[in-house]
Design an enzyme around this catalytic site. Structure first.
Site, PDB file in Angstrom:
ATOM      1  N   GLU A 112     -10.470   6.444   3.796  1.00  7.93           N
ATOM      2  CA  GLU A 112      -9.386   5.938   4.622  1.00  7.93           C
ATOM      3  C   GLU A 112      -9.449   6.495   6.043  1.00  7.93           C
ATOM      4  O   GLU A 112     -10.525   6.637   6.620  1.00  7.93           O
ATOM      5  CB  GLU A 112      -8.038   6.189   3.933  1.00  7.93           C
ATOM      6  CG  GLU A 112      -7.951   5.441   2.603  1.00  7.93           C
ATOM      7  CD  GLU A 112      -6.564   5.394   2.018  1.00  7.93           C
ATOM      8  OE1 GLU A 112      -5.592   5.184   2.769  1.00  7.93           O
ATOM      9  OE2 GLU A 112      -6.421   5.564   0.790  1.00  7.93           O
ATOM     10  N   ASP A 145       0.862  -1.171   0.000  1.00  7.29           N
ATOM     11  CA  ASP A 145       0.000   0.000   0.000  1.00  7.29           C
ATOM     12  C   ASP A 145       0.909   1.235   0.000  1.00  7.29           C
ATOM     13  O   ASP A 145       2.125   1.133  -0.142  1.00  7.29           O
ATOM     14  CB  ASP A 145      -0.944  -0.031   1.197  1.00  7.29           C
ATOM     15  CG  ASP A 145      -2.262   0.699   0.926  1.00  7.29           C
ATOM     16  OD1 ASP A 145      -2.251   1.665   0.137  1.00  7.29           O
ATOM     17  OD2 ASP A 145      -3.292   0.314   1.492  1.00  7.29           O
TER      18      ASP A 145
END
Length: 577
Positions: A458, A271
């Site tokens: 997020e 990520d």
């Protein structure tokens, strides 16, 4: 004797690997953004293997502009010594949501409410096609987390709290995205985030997942086994830790469990800034194959990994394994034969056929929680309807995060239909709009009150995160929208637009009808089709619905491990009108 296609691919991979220098191998493991300074030069000089499109300058205005930019970069890669084509990746998590004018679907939580595997597969196939039409051959989707606490800011990216339902929809999504990988209208999919991202203590993004190995096996691993069985091309590592070890550096889970135990032969991708954030060469040794070398990480990553090979802290066999996995997927995608996007696909972006499917998803995702005295369905001949709330007239607000921008938008965007527009299109009576609940249309026969969350993505969506004001309850203003019209004795139909179940027990009590509408994407008129009875409600809760804030004072929400918690509505609840 005829050699199978897979055997041929392995032979090609081995042959190409033998020709590669260490620098070329590490280049294949590097992923950068197309708009970074010196990106063009880095492709040829640093042998870059993949490109990511993120928040930042777009490749152009039109889809053709996007294709041209990516074709330009692809030609640079093909002009290098070995001519290895690039992968182009994007977070297409509910349609090709980075391109204005594309079909934006309801987020995964809404698809979980549909429980419709065929629909999920179709949506994934449309997402793949519209992604290819804008130049991409790799998407970072689907998210197959199992959310344990609605405080987590990514709950809407996942299908459900139910492992079994997530398994079914994971299979459908992978099949839809990938189809026959070498086809021009399919893409490589990515299961994310491995593993435990949605099961952190108190729902903290990137926090500690304190489940034991048996619990992880029982609740979290099953969808990944399905994804691997469906030959998913990639898996993305997660931000969380397990037993204090960063998942990016967790060799026991990435290599031993995923790659060896599940026989996963695809790419494990990091990520954001995974190299510098989670242990540098430790993440390579753990099994990460492709590194998002963004925001200044490229030089640090490439030089650091070369040094690791030279001082023997990283085995060359680990590098070769990573590069084999990358090349294998490039051959499976047919990129060596057809490396460029097809201009003919552009005309398919946002077409009626695709929007019809998106509208179907909106209809089937709506969950009716209450319908007192059969207020619904509404008559199309109702004399006067007042629609209340800013969410009713904003395609951005109804779509949530990962819509045009990373954190979403509060504005209308191209090609979308708002809830208000849909109501006006379906009603034969007068429809008035009260944006902030101050116009006092108390002569209305019914008030359709649209409330909800502002867009987030997020960690910005984590409840209790210090940089935001998000709560599991409605804002006072939204509570007042309901109160204002309810106290005047007007029938109130409440539509909740949110990325998670919220604590709205009192508001449900005050309303005549209450609908969980999730984050529906670009086709807001799907709501009106159900409100006015063209279609019945069919959605079922993909999550247990909380009674109060106390449900979230412990690590997990109302449906995990602690059976003394009784939710307001159980998983699978949903009325018809």
């Amino acid at each position: 004797m005829k050699v199978s296609k897979e055997v041929q691919i392995e032979q090609k991979v081995d042959s190409l690997l033998k020709l590669m220098t260490l620098e070329e191998k590490i280049g294949q493991m590097s992923q950068i953004r197309h708009f970074e300074e010196s990106a063009d030069e880095h492709i040829t000089e640093k042998f870059i293997g993949s490109i990511i499109h993120t928040e930042g300058p777009s490749p152009g205005i039109t889809a053709l502009d996007w294709q041209k930019r990516f074709t330009e970069l692809q030609k640079k890669a093909l002009s290098s010594r070995l001519g290895i084509p690039l992968l182009f990746a994007v977070d297409a998590v509910h349609g090709q949501n980075t391109f204005e004018g594309a079909t934006i679907f309801t987020h995964n939580i809404g698809l979980g409410a549909t429980q419709n595997e065929a629909l999920v597969e179709k949506i994934a196939s449309i997402t793949a096609l519209e992604s290819q039409a804008t130049g991409f051959n790799w998407v970072f989707s689907p998210c197959i987390a199992i959310p344990f606490n609605e405080k987590w800011g990514r709950v809407y990216e996942a299908f459900s709290e139910s492992t079994e339902l997530t398994e079914k929809l994971t299979k459908a999504s992978v099949k839809g995205h990938q189809g026959v990988l070498s086809d021009a209208h399919t893409v490589m999919a990515t299961a994310k985030h491995f593993i435990g991202d949605g099961a952190t203590d108190y729902g903290v993004e990137g926090g500690e997942t304190s489940l034991n190995s048996k619990q992880i096996q029982k609740r979290l691993l099953a969808p990944y086994k399905i994804a691997v069985k469906e030959n998913i091309g990639a898996v993305m590592a997660s931000f969380n830790t397990i037993a204090g070890i960063s998942m990016h550096a967790h060799k026991a889970l990435i290599t031993d469990t995923l790659k060896v135990g599940m026989n996963f032969d695809g790419i494990v991708v990091s990520d954001w800034k995974g190299y510098s954030r989670f242990g540098k060469n430790d993440i390579i040794n753990a099994g990460i194959d492709v590194v998002m070398a963004v925001d200044g990480d490229l030089e640090d990553f490439q030089e650091g990994l070369i040094a690791g090979v030279e001082d023997k802290t990283v085995k060359i066999s680990r590098i070769d394994d990573a590069v084999k996995r990358i090349l294998r997927q490039k051959f499976r995608l047919g990129l060596f034969e057809n490396p460029f996007p097809e201009a003919s696909l552009i005309s398919k972006i946002g077409i009626k056929e695709h929007r019809d499917i998106a509208r179907q998803a909106v209809r089937e995702s709506l969950v009716l929680l209450k319908n007192e005295k059969n207020v619904l369905p509404l008559s199309k001949e109702t004399k006067k309807i007042v629609v209340v709330g800013e969410h009713a007239n904003s395609s951005g607000l109804q779509s949530g995060g990962w819509t045009i921008n990373w954190q979403g938008t509060k504005e209308n965007y191209k090609g979308a239909t708002t809830i208000l527009e849909g109501i006006k299109n379906h009603s034969n009576g007068e429809v008035v709009y009260d944006k902030d609940g101050t116009q006092n249309y108390f002569d209305a026969d019914v008030a359709i009150i649209v409330i909800g969350e502002i867009p987030y993505a997020e960690f910005f969506g984590d409840i209790d995160h210090e940089s935001n004001q998000l709560k599991l309850t409605l804002t006072e203003a939204h509570q007042n929208y309901i109160k204002t019209y309810q106290e005047e004795g007007i029938k109130t139909v409440v539509v909740l637009v949110s990325g998670r179940p919220m604590v709205v027990t009192k508001q449900i009590e005050k309303s005549d009808a209450f609908i969980a509408a999730w984050l529906m994407g670009s086709e807001g008129d799907g709501v009106a089709e159900v409100l006015f009875g063209d279609f019945n409600f069919s959605g079922k809760l993909p999550h247990s619905w909380p009674k109060g804030i106390k449900d979230y004072q412990s690590k997990y929400g109302p449906n995990f491990w602690d059976n003394t918690k009784e939710p307001l509505f159980k998983f699978g609840y949903g009325l018809k009108h």
